[in-house]
Each structure stands twice: as structure tokens, then as C-alpha cells.
Design a protein around this motif. Structure first.
Motif, PDB file in Angstrom:
ATOM      1  N   ALA A   1      86.349  -5.907  58.621  1.00  0.00           N
ATOM      2  CA  ALA A   1      85.699  -4.608  58.442  1.00  0.00           C
ATOM      3  C   ALA A   1      84.927  -4.567  57.125  1.00  0.00           C
ATOM      4  CB  ALA A   1      86.737  -3.487  58.493  1.00  0.00           C
ATOM      5  N   ALA A   2      85.534  -5.110  56.063  1.00  0.00           N
ATOM      6  CA  ALA A   2      84.857  -5.139  54.768  1.00  0.00           C
ATOM      7  C   ALA A   2      83.601  -6.004  54.838  1.00  0.00           C
ATOM      8  CB  ALA A   2      85.811  -5.664  53.700  1.00  0.00           C
ATOM      9  N   PHE A   3      83.697  -7.081  55.584  1.00  0.00           N
ATOM     10  CA  PHE A   3      82.545  -7.968  55.743  1.00  0.00           C
ATOM     11  C   PHE A   3      81.408  -7.242  56.463  1.00  0.00           C
ATOM     12  CE2 PHE A   3      80.727 -11.871  57.945  1.00  0.00           C
ATOM     13  CZ  PHE A   3      79.939 -12.200  56.858  1.00  0.00           C
ATOM     14  N   ARG A   4      81.757  -6.512  57.536  1.00  0.00           N
ATOM     15  CA  ARG A   4      80.739  -5.760  58.272  1.00  0.00           C
ATOM     16  C   ARG A   4      80.123  -4.676  57.393  1.00  0.00           C
ATOM     17  NH1 ARG A   4      84.548  -6.583  62.534  1.00  0.00           N
ATOM     18  NH2 ARG A   4      85.595  -4.620  62.050  1.00  0.00           N
ATOM     19  N   SER A   5      80.940  -4.045  56.569  1.00  0.00           N
ATOM     20  CA  SER A   5      80.438  -3.009  55.672  1.00  0.00           C
ATOM     21  C   SER A   5      79.464  -3.606  54.648  1.00  0.00           C
ATOM     22  CB  SER A   5      81.608  -2.339  54.952  1.00  0.00           C
ATOM     23  OG  SER A   5      81.146  -1.399  54.003  1.00  0.00           O
ATOM     24  N   ALA A   6      79.820  -4.762  54.093  1.00  0.00           N
ATOM     25  CA  ALA A   6      78.940  -5.420  53.130  1.00  0.00           C
ATOM     26  C   ALA A   6      77.619  -5.821  53.781  1.00  0.00           C
ATOM     27  CB  ALA A   6      79.633  -6.649  52.543  1.00  0.00           C
TER      28      ALA A   6
ATOM     29  N   VAL B   1      70.784  -2.253  54.367  1.00  0.00           N
ATOM     30  CA  VAL B   1      70.197  -0.996  53.873  1.00  0.00           C
ATOM     31  C   VAL B   1      69.391  -1.252  52.602  1.00  0.00           C
ATOM     32  CG1 VAL B   1      70.743   1.240  52.854  1.00  0.00           C
ATOM     33  CG2 VAL B   1      71.911   0.500  54.939  1.00  0.00           C
ATOM     34  N   GLN B   2      69.961  -2.053  51.715  1.00  0.00           N
ATOM     35  CA  GLN B   2      69.256  -2.364  50.476  1.00  0.00           C
ATOM     36  C   GLN B   2      67.963  -3.113  50.750  1.00  0.00           C
ATOM     37  OE1 GLN B   2      71.599  -4.547  47.669  1.00  0.00           O
ATOM     38  NE2 GLN B   2      69.993  -4.667  46.129  1.00  0.00           N
ATOM     39  N   ALA B   3      67.994  -4.051  51.687  1.00  0.00           N
ATOM     40  CA  ALA B   3      66.799  -4.836  52.010  1.00  0.00           C
ATOM     41  C   ALA B   3      65.722  -3.970  52.651  1.00  0.00           C
ATOM     42  CB  ALA B   3      67.162  -5.998  52.933  1.00  0.00           C
TER      43      ALA B   3
ATOM     44  N   ARG C   1      65.238  -5.769  68.241  1.00  0.00           N
ATOM     45  CA  ARG C   1      65.528  -4.373  67.901  1.00  0.00           C
ATOM     46  C   ARG C   1      66.971  -4.173  67.458  1.00  0.00           C
ATOM     47  NH1 ARG C   1      61.427  -3.693  71.757  1.00  0.00           N
ATOM     48  NH2 ARG C   1      62.835  -4.010  73.529  1.00  0.00           N
ATOM     49  N   ARG C   2      67.839  -5.167  67.679  1.00  0.00           N
ATOM     50  CA  ARG C   2      69.234  -5.038  67.264  1.00  0.00           C
ATOM     51  C   ARG C   2      69.482  -5.556  65.847  1.00  0.00           C
ATOM     52  NH1 ARG C   2      70.981  -6.496  72.895  1.00  0.00           N
ATOM     53  NH2 ARG C   2      71.330  -8.633  72.195  1.00  0.00           N
ATOM     54  N   PHE C   3      68.448  -6.016  65.160  1.00  0.00           N
ATOM     55  CA  PHE C   3      68.625  -6.497  63.791  1.00  0.00           C
ATOM     56  C   PHE C   3      68.796  -5.322  62.844  1.00  0.00           C
ATOM     57  CE2 PHE C   3      67.481 -10.647  65.178  1.00  0.00           C
ATOM     58  CZ  PHE C   3      67.849 -11.524  64.171  1.00  0.00           C
ATOM     59  N   SER C   4      69.858  -5.362  62.042  1.00  0.00           N
ATOM     60  CA  SER C   4      70.048  -4.337  61.012  1.00  0.00           C
ATOM     61  C   SER C   4      68.998  -4.452  59.925  1.00  0.00           C
ATOM     62  CB  SER C   4      71.447  -4.472  60.385  1.00  0.00           C
ATOM     63  OG  SER C   4      72.449  -4.330  61.363  1.00  0.00           O
ATOM     64  N   TYR C   5      68.462  -5.661  59.748  1.00  0.00           N
ATOM     65  CA  TYR C   5      67.501  -5.894  58.679  1.00  0.00           C
ATOM     66  C   TYR C   5      66.065  -5.560  59.082  1.00  0.00           C
ATOM     67  CZ  TYR C   5      70.888  -8.332  55.710  1.00  0.00           C
ATOM     68  OH  TYR C   5      71.948  -8.643  54.900  1.00  0.00           O
ATOM     69  N   ARG C   6      65.846  -5.138  60.323  1.00  0.00           N
ATOM     70  CA  ARG C   6      64.468  -4.830  60.698  1.00  0.00           C
ATOM     71  C   ARG C   6      63.976  -3.658  59.852  1.00  0.00           C
ATOM     72  NH1 ARG C   6      63.973  -0.768  64.847  1.00  0.00           N
ATOM     73  NH2 ARG C   6      66.005   0.064  65.450  1.00  0.00           N
ATOM     74  N   GLY C   7      62.756  -3.733  59.480  1.00  0.00           N
ATOM     75  CA  GLY C   7      62.211  -2.783  58.529  1.00  0.00           C
ATOM     76  C   GLY C   7      62.165  -3.350  57.125  1.00  0.00           C
TER      77      GLY C   7
END
Length: 889
Positions: A553-558, A564-566, A715-721
Motif C-alpha cells: 500500500a505504501a508503495f502504491r501511495s508513493a 502527481v508531482q510529475a 489512458r490507464r497511465f497515472s503519469y499521463r499529462g
């Protein structure tokens, strides 16, 4: 000679029978795959229940088991993958074979004590690549098959990791992990475990006018299977490999039969033992080579062990098992009898194949045969045959040199060739080796104590130091007739049957005249062996860490926080990047509106080469136009080869370029350590968020996403954007890169290369008429390109809306005029998109305009549907559609 450790002999297993065949014939370790996430989805593979059984069977016999998790994994599959890895961890898998950097990231953080081995799919071919993986915590690297002995020595001297090399089995024409051929032409991705082996099909070599490529002085091409390699065999190179100090010698073949595994492992086991015991007098017998060839061969080669082998690498005429040559048809007889003189022993049950002169091949099983003998009065066999003076006798076996006749259900002609494709004796012996229980036994030492009025006690210790005790339930009594003696006890304890143990020594402390029933002796023996089996297995089993869920869970949060930062650093206007092959194309890209240009790294035959002057001019031109200049680090470079990563990185530092694009992990590592702004090229597959996170944390600034991802996966990439992600939206994609040059080797049998690459643009033409362009670089490495050109211009608005703001045109195979026009079209489209004046009609017009520039048409690649990821899921081809299984194992 310096003493070295004996390498591990590592064998393949596609099913439980093959695993037993490997273990019983002397493998030190076995590699296998589950039903998902393995690079051989077409193999039978193992269910979880079978995996547990396989692990127990091997571990009880002192054999390690490595599980393949060596495919690319998308973001939606990590839940299933996590569950599978937890199972493997608890079950005691000795290591995982991995390809995906995201999998390495996840496993290294959540299960840090689970050993990871880098699959050959990671294309590690230089010392810097090994060192990069050492920094990620891996234990072992499987080097690229293209690594020569000289290169292996150099890598070993600098390697902090164990090294593993292939010694036997099928070869890929492409560097493993760099092949998109099956993916693009059939929708079946090798990187996702479903390669259809289109390289085994027939191709013709043609020039840019589709004329048969001119032949060298050796005449026409020697066959039509221009990409089909022979099988690797390094049996005679074992002493050199032992002396280098490699950790493991690997046999390929998870899709092969158990009989194949048994035969190959048996031969390599005996040979490796000899190579270690007496390397100076090491020899390989003719029988060993014959048995290896008989069980399966496409012809043998030493591959790249001694350097580039040229045509000796290839199996031009037959892409599957060819067997052993028996002879030629001498004559036919009425009733479809065929007479030939056999060069090898031939028995009932053997399989033979006839290679007809017209190109067909037909096989038959020998059930019986007639042995032809000349009449004593005949002067010769030929004279006897002509005069009808041949005597015949029906036999079940014929010796070499015998003239035999068999009946076949098809027509053959004199001079047709005959091959033995199945040896019944060899296969039967192989089957017996693993079907007869208890071939491989672990010696144990047993101590027995027998006291009148007390139960029998047995203690056992095995070779690994595991100690157990067993105590019976029957109290010893005074014997009336049959007291317990050491001889009686040994006889009962030696009856170890199907257990993995053999009694080595027995120490007895027995009261004289004490008796126990034989049933009690057998019961205590069974209790002892069961306890010892459990003790041996307990060493391998692990408990999941108590805080595993919290760690995950901590890994997923990080990961989420990093994403978000990227994404907070995103660009508001899409950036257009163009990759080109020469200076003229760079000028064209800038004129067309490119904001970033990737260039250098490789000079292609027939194109203006890169040299220090042209590179410096290119950098200055980019900077004068306000564009970013980024040098390409080749995706294949050897430690001792000019124009490798070190030279290009030095040039980048000296010229103060805006960045570099690394084509392999070794080049990436060196570039980051040099302080350069570094991007990854499409040859470093980035398939998921976890791979993005790992590479960004290692110091990369921009990552090119895999061209095998579809729109939904993107579209499933968290880093998109984020500005760190780059997407290839147009270009002729490379399907493979190979050290083999088909132009030089398929058209010339002399010592001189015909240099066709300098005089014409050559292509491979498939059976459907599609043309696959070839490019050769200054090291004569071949890059094969897709027949159809990727074009996503109709989907630019969706791609940008999804957050992808760095778009690449992959134009390294294009001439300057094409680069200018294609770049101009995309510049026009992006400018309209940024002002809101773009519409779908314009996208269609742009597609049609670009389609006119592409002789064989455009493709949307995998953007709409994606690729096959195992036997259950479908995909869309981005080129000609080939059958599910184009080649043969």
C-alpha cells in the motif's frame, strides 16, 4: 590453469514430464513458466498445483527452479501479477526471470529477498548494462545470444552479477527483446509471450523496384528462409565457458518434448563434468553430436561465440527439424517400394522423411523393411539390381551401409534425399530415464537404536545437513526366532522405493535378541523418509512478511505521489520531436517545424555518415533554429566497438547538447552518470507506471512509451499529462535489429561481401507481397522495418486530450524529402489543435495526404486494439496478417 567453479546446468521445462526429464538426467536447475506472464505462452506451462508439485519434486532432489515472469505487464495486470508473485514467494521459487522494469521495481520493493534474474529479453550485451541491473538489486543476467567469447570475457571482468549464457537450442535472428515482427505483422507479441515466429517463413530479397536482388559471385540465394537460423550448439566450447567463470549454462526448449529435454540434458551433463574434470583432454564424441542432431536440429551453429558466423548461422532451406541424412533413393519398385542405402542404423519404429526434388517433403514411420542382398554370382550390387539378382529378406533392423526397401504411400523418385527424423531407440531410452522412478537419489546416513521394551528409533541426515528422527510405536520384545540384526535392518531400510533417497551408511546400536515386526520396521522407515522430505522442503518455503500489505500500500501511495508531482510539470502545448538518420533529414525536420531532433548514434549504409564535423554542424543548426538537439546512443553497442555509447556521450558533453536518447540500459546508465539530460528510446520498453517510476528515480528525464500499448492502456497511465512521457505517433517502426546481414550472406558464397547496401535499397518480400525495408549500419547490423507506416494523425486530438504532450515522428528510415513533408503535416495539425481549429475531417485529409507518401499504406499500429498477451486475448495486426503459429518450434 586457475581453478573455477562448475557452472550450473540450466534446463527448460514446458510441463511436469519435461521437468522430471531434466531433473533425472542431471540438470542443476530448471526454468519454467506459469499459465501467465511467461515468454512462451504457447508451451503447455504449469498451473499453480503443477508448479507446487514441480517445486517439491525438484527441491527434494537438490535442483533449483526458476520461474519465468519475463513478459511486459500493463497497469491493469499488476493485481494478478502480485497474487502470482506472492504464491511463488511462499512456494519457494528459487528466482524469477524478469524482463519488465516495472516488475523489477515492484518485486524489489515488496519482496526484496526474492532473487531476480534478468531475462535475455532485456537485451543486456555490455558491461554497463550489467552494472545498471546490479544497481537495481538483480542477482544474475542472461546475456544476449549475440555475445562473443571475447565480449563475454570483457563483461565478466567488470560484472558484479552472475552471468548466464545459452549453450544449446533455437536462436532468434533478432536481439531478444528487440523484435516486434510477430507483434506488428500478426498482432502476437513476443514481448507479451505470444511470438508466432514469422521469421521462419519464406522471404525473397528484392531491390527498391521489387526486382530480385543481384547475386554475388556465389550465385543465387541458397534458400528462401532468409531469416531462419540454425540451432545453437556449444558442446565443444564448454571448457572455454567453464574457464571464463560463467555461473550458468542454459539450454533452450520450453516448447520441446520431454524426450528432447532428457537427451540434451544427459549429453550436456556428461560433457560438462568432463570439461571441468579434465579440460585439456576434453573431447566431444560423434555419438553425442549425432544424438543431439537426431532429437532435433535445424542444422547446428556456434552462433556468435567466435564472432559473426555469416551464412553458417542460417538454415535457409528448412526452418524446422531436418533429422539426419540417410542417403538418396536408388530406385523404386512396383507397389511404391523405395530402395536406398542407409548411412545410419535403421529400425522398425524409426521415422524417415523424403525430400523430393520438386521441393515437397513427406514422411513415414518404418514398420518393416526388406534387406537387399546381391546374388553371390553378381559382380556388384548395381549389376545385381539391373539383372534382378537381388535377394531380399524382411528385417526389423538394418546396419549402416545396408540397401533397404520400404513401402511408402506417396510417389518418390530416384535421387530424392532421405532423412531420419525419429530414432525410436533414442526416444525410448529418453522416456525410460524419467518414467522409471528414482533415477536421482540423495544419499542419507542412518543411525538406528533398538532397546528391549522401547520403540525403535531412527535418525537420518542428508548431504545438505538436514537431520530428522523417527520413533516407532511398538516396544522391542525378546526374539524367539528372528532377532533384529544389522543385516535385516539394512535390507528393510534400503527399500526406499519412490522416495528421493538412497541409503549410504547405517550405524546400528541394537540389543541382541530384540525383535520388531517387519511391518514396524517399514512404518518407522516411512515416517523417517516423510520427515526428511518435509525438512528438505521447509528450507525453501517462505512466509510473506507480516507487513506485506502495508508495504504494498505504501508503495502504491508513493507511486501516486510521484505521478502527481510529475504531472504538475506538464506542458500546455504539444512538443514535436523527430528522429532522423542523416544531416539532410535533420535540416528537413527543422524546416518542417520540429522542436526537438534526435540524430546520430548510427550511420546507415547509403546515407551520409555521421562524423564529428556533421554532428557539430547539426547541433549548431538546431540551436540556431531554437530547436533542441539530442544525440542518439545506439541501442546495440559493444564495449570494444568504435562509435559506441562512450564516444557519443563524450560528444554530447563536449558539444553541450540539450540531451541524449539512450537505446539500451547500459547507455542509459552511462548517460545519467555523465550528468546529461537523458531520454529512453523505444528500444527500452516502458509498458507501465512502475517502469516509469523506476526510470525517473534512476535519473532519466523523458521516457518513450512502448509502441505495443493501445489507446486504452495509454489512458490507464497515472503519469499521463506529465512532460516526461513521449509517444511515437508516426513512422516506419523497426521490427528487429540483428548482427546478421542477409544482403551479404544470402547472396554470396565467397569471401567478399557484394555490398548491395551501398548500391540499392533492399527489402524482404513476403509471400503476400509486402515489402519490409532493410537498413545496414556501419557495423553491418541489420534493422528490418515494418512494411506499413504507423500513422496516428487522426487520433492526435484524443492523444493530446489524454495528456500526451511530447509526440515523436520516427523517421530514421526516411529520406529528407519525406521527412520534410511528414513533419510539415504534423506541424500543421498541432498548430491547429493548439488554437482549437482542428476537426476530424482535417484528420482524415491529413491521413490521405500521408498515405500517398507511404508506398504500402499506413497503419494505426496497436493503438485501437493492442496485441495478444497470451492464448486468451486477441489483437490487431499492424502489418500483414500471419497465421497463429507461423513458424515451428
Amino acid at each position: 590453469m586457475t581453478a573455477v567453479s562448475k557452472p550450473e546446468l540450466l534446463a527448460p521445462a514446458g510441463n511436469l514430464q519435461a521437468l522430471k526429464a531434466a531433473v533425472e538426467n542431471g540438470a542443476d536447475a530448471v526454468y519454467l513458466g506459469g499459465k501467465a506472464f511467461g515468454a512462451r505462452a504457447s508451451a503447455e506451462n504449469f498451473t499453480r498445483e503443477e508448479l507446487a508439485e514441480a517445486l517439491n519434486y525438484a527441491h527434494l532432489r537438490g535442483v533449483k527452479v526458476y520461474v519465468t515472469v519475463n513478459t511486459l505487464v500493463d497497469n491493469g495486470e499488476f493485481g494478478e501479477l502480485s497474487d502470482f508473485l506472492f504464491f511463488l514467494y511462499q512456494s519457494g521459487a528459487d528466482a524469477l526471470l524478469v524482463q519488465d522494469l516495472g516488475v523489477i521495481n515492484w518485486a524489489g520493493r515488496v519482496l526484496p529477498d526474492l532473487p531476480l534474474h534478468a531475462s535475455t529479453q532485456m537485451t543486456i550485451h555490455n558491461a554497463a548494462g550489467v552494472q545498471f541491473l546490479a544497481g537495481l538489486g538483480l542477482r544474475r543476467v542472461v546475456l544476449a545470444r549475440e555475445t562473443s567469447y571475447k565480449e563475454l570475457l570483457a563483461i565478466k571482468r567488470q560484472s558484479p552479477l552472475e552471468l548466464e549464457v545459452f549453450v544449446h537450442g533455437a536462436l532468434c535472428i533478432s536481439y531478444s527483446g528487440q523484435c516486434l515482427f510477430s507483434s506488428m505483422v500478426g498482432g502476437r507479441s513476443g514481448n507479451r509471450g505470444s511470438c508466432a515466429q514469422p521469421c521462419r517463413l519464406a522471404f525473397s530479397l528484392v531491390d527498391d523496384r521489387e526486382r530480385q536482388a543481384p547475386s554475388g559471385r556465389g550465385g543465387a540465394c541458397p534458400g528462401e528462409h532468409l531469416l531462419s537460423t540454425r540451432d545453437l550448439m556449444l558442446l565443444d566450447k564448454l571448457p572455454e565457458l567453464v574457464q571464463v567463470g560463467v555461473s550458468a549454462l542454459k539450454i533452450e526448449g520450453r516448447m520441446k518434448r520431454p524426450e528432447y529435454v532428457a537427451t540434451v540434458v544427459r549429453i550436456y551433463r556428461h560433457a560438462l563434468d568432463r570439461a571441468c574434470e579434465d579440460p585439456e583432454r576434453y573431447q566431444v564424441s560423434e555419438e553425442e553430436v549425432r544424438d543431439l542432431a537426431q532429437v532435433f536440429n535445424r542444422g547446428f551453429t556456434a552462433g556468435y561465440f567466435d564472432g559473426k558466423p555469416g551464412p553458417a548461422l542460417m538454415s535457409y532451406t528448412k526452418p524446422n527439424n531436418r533429422g539426419l541424412y540417410l542417403g538418396r533413393v536408388l530406385r523404386t519398385t512396383p507397389g511404391r517400394g523405395v530402395v536406398f542405402k542407409t548411412r545410419l542404423p535403421l529400425r522398425a519404429g524409426d521415422g524417415i522423411e523424403f525430400w523430393m526434388q520438386k521441393g515437397d517433403r513427406s514422411g513415414v514411420t518404418v514398420h518393416s523393411m526388406l534387406l537387399h542382398r546381391a546374388h553371390p554370382d553378381a559382380l556388384s550390387a548395381e549389376q545385381a539390381a539391373a539383372s534382378g539378382q537381388m535377394a531380399t529378406v524382411q528385417v526389423q533392423e538394418a546396419e549402416p551401409g545396408s540397401e533397404v526397401e520400404i513401402t511408402v504411400p506417396f510417389a518418390v523418385r530416384p535421387e530424392d534425399r532421405v532423412f531420419k527424423t525419429h530414432d525410436e531407440r533414442l526416444i525410448s531410452e529418453a522416456q525410460l530415464s524419467y518414467m522409471r522412478p528414482g533415477q536421482l537419489k540423495t544419499p542419507i546416513r542412518v543411525t538406528a537404536r533398538a532397546r528391549r521394551g522401547q520403540p525403535l528409533e531412527l535418525d537420518a541426515v542428508d548431504a545438505d545437513g538436514n537431520r530428522v528422527s523417527a520413533r516407532g510405536t511398538w516396544s522391542g520384545e525378546a526374539a524367539l526366532k528372528h532377532p533384529l540384526t544389522p543385516e535385516v535392518l539394512r535390507l528393510q531400510l534400503e527399500r526406499l522405493g519412490n522416495t528421493p533417497f538412497t541409503l549410504a551408511t547405517l550405524d546400528c546400536d541394537l540389543d541382541e535378541g530384540t525383535m520388531y515386526p517387519l511391518s514396524e520396521l517399514n512404518a518407522v522407515r516411512r515416517l523417517l523418509t516423510t520427515s526428511l522430505e518435509q525438512a528438505r522442503l521447509d528450507r525453501f518455503r517462505r512466509k510473506l512478511p507480516d507487513r506485506i500489505e502495508r508495504t504494498a500500500a505504501a508503495f502504491r501511495s508513493a507511486l501516486s505521489q510521484d505521478a502527481v508531482q510529475a504531472t504538475g510539470q506538464q506542458r500546455h502545448k504539444p512538443l514535436l520531436a523527430v528522429a532522423v538518420a542523416d544531416y539532410a533529414s535533420l535540416e528537413a525536420a527543422l524546416e518542417g517545424g520540429a522542436e526537438t531532433v534526435y540524430f546520430g548514434g548510427v550511420s546507415y549504409r547509403g546515407r551520409q555518415p555521421w562524423n564529428p564535423d556533421t554532428v557539430e554542424r547539426a547541433v549548431n543548426l538546431c540551436q540556431s533554429r531554437g530547436a533542441r538537439a539530442c544525440l542518439i546512443i545506439p541501442r546495440i553497442w559493444k564495449d570494444d566497438q568504435p562509435s559506441g555509447a562512450v564516444e557519443w556521450i563524450d560528444a554530447a558533453v563536449r558539444l553541450q547538447v540539450d540531451g541524449v536518447v539512450a537505446g539500451d540500459l547500459g547507455g542509459l546508465d552511462l548517460a545519467i552518470k555523465s550528468g546529461l539530460e537523458t531520454a529512453t528510446d523505444l528500444s527500452i520498453p516502458v509498458f507501465n507506471d512502475l517502469a516509469v517510476q523506476l526510470l525517473l528515480r534512476q535519473g532519466a528525464q523523458r521516457l518513450t512509451l512502448s509502441t505495443e500499448l493501445n489507446g486504452e492502456q495509454l489512458r490507464r497511465f497515472s503519469y499521463r499529462g506529465a512532460s516526461c512521457l513521449e509517444l511515437v505517433v508516426h513512422g516506419t517502426l523497426p521490427l528487429m535489429i540483428s548482427e546478421h546481414c542477409p544482403l551479404g550472406t544470402a547472396t554470396d558464397k565467397g569471401d567478399r561481401c557484394p555490398s548491395l547496401c551501398r548500391s540499392s535499397d533492399c527489402q524482404l518480400k513476403d509471400r503476400q507481397g509486402y515489402l519490409f525495408p532493410l537498413q545496414l549500419d556501419e557495423h553491418c547490423r541489420m534493422t528490418l522495418y515494418n512494411a506499413r507506416e504507423l500513422c496516428l494523425i487522426e487520433h492526435l486530438d484524443d492523444i493530446i486530450q489524454d495528456g500526451y504532450g511530447v509526440l515523436r515522428l520516427e523517421l530514421r528510415s526516411h529520406q529528407a524529402g519525406e521527412v520534410l513533408e511528414i513533419t510539415g503535416v504534423y506541424r500543421w495539425a498541432l498548430d491547429l489543435l493548439s488554437t482549437g481549429d482542428w476537426n476530424k475531417s482535417m484528420g482524415k485529409q491529413a491521413w490521405e495526404r500521408l498515405n500517398r507518401l507511404s508506398p504500402q499504406g499506413l497503419t494505426r499500429g496497436h493503438y485501437l486494439r493492442g496485441v495478444l498477451a497470451g492464448p486468451e486475448r486477441g489483437g490487431e495486426a499492424a502489418g500483414p496478417v500471419y497465421p497463429k503459429k507461423a513458424g515451428v518450434s
